[in-house]
Design a protein around this motif. Structure first.
Motif, PDB file in Angstrom:
ATOM      1  N   SER A   1       0.859  -1.182   0.000  1.00  0.00           N
ATOM      2  CA  SER A   1       0.000   0.000   0.000  1.00  0.00           C
ATOM      3  C   SER A   1       0.897   1.234   0.000  1.00  0.00           C
ATOM      4  CB  SER A   1      -0.964   0.009   1.180  1.00  0.00           C
ATOM      5  OG  SER A   1      -0.313  -0.246   2.385  1.00  0.00           O
ATOM      6  N   HIS A   2       0.444   2.302  -0.599  1.00  0.00           N
ATOM      7  CA  HIS A   2       1.179   3.557  -0.804  1.00  0.00           C
ATOM      8  C   HIS A   2       2.325   3.376  -1.784  1.00  0.00           C
ATOM      9  CE1 HIS A   2      -1.087   3.938   2.830  1.00  0.00           C
ATOM     10  NE2 HIS A   2      -0.238   3.214   3.506  1.00  0.00           N
TER      11      HIS A   2
ATOM     12  N   VAL B   1      -9.082   0.793 -11.334  1.00  0.00           N
ATOM     13  CA  VAL B   1      -9.079   1.857 -10.330  1.00  0.00           C
ATOM     14  C   VAL B   1      -9.165   1.325  -8.898  1.00  0.00           C
ATOM     15  CG1 VAL B   1     -10.315   3.919  -9.566  1.00  0.00           C
ATOM     16  CG2 VAL B   1     -10.029   3.476 -11.982  1.00  0.00           C
ATOM     17  N   PHE B   2      -9.908   0.247  -8.719  1.00  0.00           N
ATOM     18  CA  PHE B   2     -10.159  -0.284  -7.373  1.00  0.00           C
ATOM     19  C   PHE B   2      -8.882  -0.517  -6.584  1.00  0.00           C
ATOM     20  CE2 PHE B   2     -14.236  -1.490  -5.596  1.00  0.00           C
ATOM     21  CZ  PHE B   2     -13.870  -2.000  -4.362  1.00  0.00           C
TER      22      PHE B   2
ATOM     23  N   LEU C   1      -6.011   0.803  -6.981  1.00  0.00           N
ATOM     24  CA  LEU C   1      -5.329   2.073  -6.687  1.00  0.00           C
ATOM     25  C   LEU C   1      -5.898   2.678  -5.422  1.00  0.00           C
ATOM     26  CD1 LEU C   1      -4.800   4.372  -9.793  1.00  0.00           C
ATOM     27  CD2 LEU C   1      -3.237   2.766  -8.760  1.00  0.00           C
ATOM     28  N   LEU C   2      -7.228   2.675  -5.339  1.00  0.00           N
ATOM     29  CA  LEU C   2      -7.883   3.252  -4.176  1.00  0.00           C
ATOM     30  C   LEU C   2      -7.620   2.443  -2.935  1.00  0.00           C
ATOM     31  CD1 LEU C   2      -9.682   4.784  -6.283  1.00  0.00           C
ATOM     32  CD2 LEU C   2     -11.463   4.575  -4.593  1.00  0.00           C
ATOM     33  N   ALA C   3      -7.850   1.127  -3.052  1.00  0.00           N
ATOM     34  CA  ALA C   3      -7.808   0.288  -1.861  1.00  0.00           C
ATOM     35  C   ALA C   3      -6.431   0.290  -1.232  1.00  0.00           C
ATOM     36  CB  ALA C   3      -8.241  -1.127  -2.212  1.00  0.00           C
TER      37      ALA C   3
ATOM     38  N   ARG D   1      -4.129   3.016  -1.851  1.00  0.00           N
ATOM     39  CA  ARG D   1      -3.562   4.356  -2.050  1.00  0.00           C
ATOM     40  C   ARG D   1      -2.277   4.250  -2.869  1.00  0.00           C
ATOM     41  NH1 ARG D   1      -2.802   8.742   2.721  1.00  0.00           N
ATOM     42  NH2 ARG D   1      -1.056   7.416   3.296  1.00  0.00           N
ATOM     43  N   LYS D   2      -2.376   3.640  -4.039  1.00  0.00           N
ATOM     44  CA  LYS D   2      -1.211   3.456  -4.888  1.00  0.00           C
ATOM     45  C   LYS D   2      -1.192   4.500  -6.002  1.00  0.00           C
ATOM     46  CE  LYS D   2      -1.344  -1.409  -3.727  1.00  0.00           C
ATOM     47  NZ  LYS D   2      -1.427  -2.823  -4.170  1.00  0.00           N
ATOM     48  N   ILE D   3      -0.049   4.671  -6.582  1.00  0.00           N
ATOM     49  CA  ILE D   3       0.156   5.713  -7.581  1.00  0.00           C
ATOM     50  C   ILE D   3       0.716   5.102  -8.852  1.00  0.00           C
ATOM     51  CG2 ILE D   3       1.682   7.646  -8.144  1.00  0.00           C
ATOM     52  CD1 ILE D   3       1.571   8.471  -5.235  1.00  0.00           C
TER      53      ILE D   3
END
Lengths: 361, 359
Positions: A270-271, A288-289, A291-293, A295-297
């Motif tokens: 994560s991150h 997208v999911f 990325l959100l779950a 907090r990835k970039i």
């Protein structure tokens, strides 16, 4: 037939150019400008072959005017300096990379980020502000504003230094900018070619743990024994990829072929950050999911600014980070391009310009 | 069948639940746990209706277990506290947001990032101690004190409820991705529950705010009422072209499928596009603009407890609440239909206490 190019500028020059979208290179007489007060003129000794050269020779990106002299990983010796040049003198070992000009007035230029200047000028296949074409390093000489010229430290052999000027900086810059240069972090490198092998070497020099992610199982031994990677994942092996989920702080993705991003996003903690430095032609699918779950970039990065390129060269000299190269004579260049297309090189061709590029009689 | 939900735990509870993918809600008798030493029991006064509630009711994301009682924008009054609870007392006005449990030992939990804990338990629709969690479309809830938020005394309870999901969902990435420097230019894509709160936070941070929307009729609201500085209609190519490279960062709240390329084009070099909406299909990612402009696309998922409290306190200080339409529980199905057509300015909030007064 090519006479207009010979008389465009005062100094005679000779190189190899592509004439059409077949991409085949052949001898080409042209000319370069007289060095102005801020210019450095150099005799080219070596030039690296970048995969972008191949894309541009065939005009795959639609940006090229023929005849096109490729080459932006240029290393040579200074032969002449303008009278306002401060940083270089005749005889110095120098390099020229991807850029030969930028606007010098935008915020990016002011922040040493000439590579993000909206009006930068590429070393090859571009146009100067006066409208004349830029001809690259598959040639005997180069004239460049001193701002865009680099010192090559004595500790670096000149031939091996050439690929640093594009491949090197293209991976060094994002490793630094995205904070993937801290000892103890775990960095993934996707694709093991010119860029990928440099990413492994720099990441190890930064003290990170490195995992190579590749479609080719045959590259594993090289990656670990020769390049120093800590581990190797075969991206098509679902079990391996699953076992490695959530283990990487960042990934440098050097692959420009179309490829799925979802498994790579899954490898990130994560991150975590996925940085694209290859440029696939068609858009990729972005799930997208995940990325959100987590907090990835996902980010991109393009070569590097001038200041950080010099910093990278000095770092490479100090920490003995050297590209792995295959030196070729100029008349092998078309064969080299065919092999490059099949990724058949460990890991960068470098043209021995100094010894093999002679004007045709 | 229904008998087991009513008796599986000691305390009788009542709410409205969805029972199949139609998403239609109806009265539902179930049960909750006793208040333990670390727990807080709250009588629910208001609960916001989040678009995620609708997605979950219809099983759009494929992980719904029916019956599901949605609701994770809960505001209530404390009715009971456990022996170890020191920070709350009976009568306090409190909030409960998107989560009710996490592992407390992983790296994320240790850094106040419980929202990224791999063992996160959501306020509704999560497996929990042999049963499942049921959310705020109900009369009361029992929550571990760690996941209960103090509600600012000066904020109206009903309009404050949506802060517990919509608020934190935009506040957290605005902080994390550095979208708080006065004078910078923020784009807000999508003008719904999340989008309208993002405008309010943006203005409170001193940013210039531009709304990017497909609906031209939202323009005067956005500017006159919500305080946005400008408005771009995203399917007007001329407006989009004129705004190329003018925005420092964009919060993308849109959950419908949409193209990211035009949004990337609006960003300045080194710009950031943060997506907080949850489209059901992957988006198309054009890589070249990312590379050529060192731009990034990031995700973000609500927020940790510490920053949710920080966000609530910030709202208390700056008088920020959501713009809401108050409804009774028995209007929820109509509200859901309107929500699916984005026909609400900008959050429905259920007046729970006054809906269940017959109990």
């Amino acid at each position: 037939m090519a006479t207009q190019y010979e008389f465009e500028h005062p100094k005679k020059a000779f190189g190899w150019a592509a004439r059409d979208t077949s991409g085949v290179l052949s001898p080409f007489n042209f000319s370069r400008r007289e060095p102005s007060e801020k210019d450095v003129a150099l005799k080219i000794l070596y030039c690296g072959i970048c995969h972008s050269d191949l894309h541009k020779m065939k005009n795959e990106w639609g940006t090229i005017n023929y005849p096109f002299v490729p080459g932006h990983e240029i290393v040579g010796i200074v032969t002449e300096v303008g009278n306002k040049v401060r940083k270089f003198k005749v005889g110095d070992k120098v390099g020229v990379g991807c850029l030969v000009d930028s606007c010098h007035s935008c915020q990016n230029c002011a922040n040493n980020l000439e590579n993000y200047c909206p009006t930068f000028t590429l070393t090859d296949g571009s146009k100067y502000s006066d409208g004349t074409a830029t001809y690259g390093g598959y040639s005997d000489s180069m004239v460049s504003d001193e701002h865009f010229v680099f010192h090559i430290p004595d500790e670096l052999p000149l031939d091996a230094a050439a690929p640093l000027l594009c491949a090197g900086i293209t991976v060094y810059s994002p490793l630094r900018y995205f904070g993937l240069d801290k000892p103890g972090l775990h960095v993934g490198v996707v694709g093991l070619g010119g860029l990928g092998h440099m990413a492994v070497k720099f990441a190890k020099a930064f003290g990170t743990k490195v995992t190579v992610i590749s479609t080719s199982p045959s590259k594993e031994k090289e990656a670990i024994k020769n390049l120093g990677a800590d581990s190797f994942l075969i991206s098509r092996d679902k079990d391996q990829m699953k076992a490695a989920m959530g283990t990487l702080d960042g990934i440098i993705d050097t692959v420009s072929a179309d490829h799925p991003l979802l498994p790579l996003i899954g490898l990130l903690k994560s991150h975590g950050k996925l940085v694209m430095v290859g440029a696939p032609e068609k858009p990729l699918e972005l799930p997208v999911f995940p990325l959100l779950a987590g907090r990835k970039i996902i980010a991109g990065s393009l070569i590097g600014g001038i200041k950080e390129t010099q910093e990278m060269i000095d770092f490479a000299a100090k920490h003995k980070v050297k590209p792995d190269i295959e030196i070729i004579p100029i008349d092998y260049v078309n064969t080299a391009m065919e092999r490059l297309l099949k990724a058949d090189v460990k890991y960068r061709f470098v043209i021995d310009i100094g010894n093999t590029l002679k004007p045709s009689s | 069948m229904a008998k087991s939900y009513e008796t599986e735990l000691p305390l009788k509870a009542f709410g409205w639940a969805g029972t199949d993918t139609s998403g239609t809600l109806s009265p539902f008798n179930f049960s909750r746990r006793e208040n333990g030493d670390d727990d807080v029991t709250l009588k629910i006064l208001f609960c916001g209706v989040c678009h995620s509630d609708l997605h979950t009711l219809k099983n759009d994301w494929g992980f719904t277990t029916y019956p599901v009682v949605p609701g994770h924008e809960i505001v209530g009054e404390v009715t009971k506290i456990g022996n170890n609870v020191k920070n709350f007392k009976v009568g306090d006005k409190v909030g409960v947001g998107v989560m009710v449990e996490s592992c407390q030992t992983c790296e994320n939990c240790q850094q106040d990032l419980e929202n990224y804990c791999p063992k996160l338990v959501f306020t509704y629709n999560s497996p929990y101690n042999g049963t499942r969690t049921y959310g705020g479309y109900s009369d009361f809830v029992v929550v571990h004190q760690r996941y209960v938020l103090q509600f600012p005394a000066n904020l109206p309870l009903d309009a404050g409820a949506p802060l517990l999901c919509a608020g934190i969902t935009v506040y957290s990435p605005m902080k994390y991705y550095g979208m708080t420097e006065p004078g910078k230019h923020l784009g807000v894509a999508g003008l719904g529950g999340l989008g309208h709160v993002a405008i309010k936070f943006g203005k409170a941070f001193g940013l210039k705010v531009t709304v990017i929307s497909t609906s031209p009729n939202k323009k005067s609201e956005a500017i006159d009422k919500l305080g946005a500085d400008s408005f771009i209609v995203s399917n007007d190519p001329e407006q989009m072209k004129a705004a190329t490279g003018t925005i420092d960062y964009i919060i993308d709240t849109i959950s419908a499928d949409h193209s990211v390329l035009p949004l990337l084009g609006l960003l300045k070099l080194n710009g950031k596009l943060v997506t907080v909406g949850l489209p059901s299909k992957p988006l198309e990612l054009p890589v070249f603009p990312l590379v050529a402009g060192r731009k990034l696309i990031g995700g973000s998922n609500f927020g940790g407890i510490k920053e949710t409290q920080e966000m609530l306190d910030f709202c208390g200080k700056h008088n920020i609440t959501a713009d809401i339409e108050l409804i009774k529980m028995d209007q929820i199905n109509t509200a859901m239909e309107r929500l699916s057509k984005a026909d609400v300015k900008y959050r429905f909030v259920i007046d729970v206490a006054n809906s269940f007064s017959s109990l």
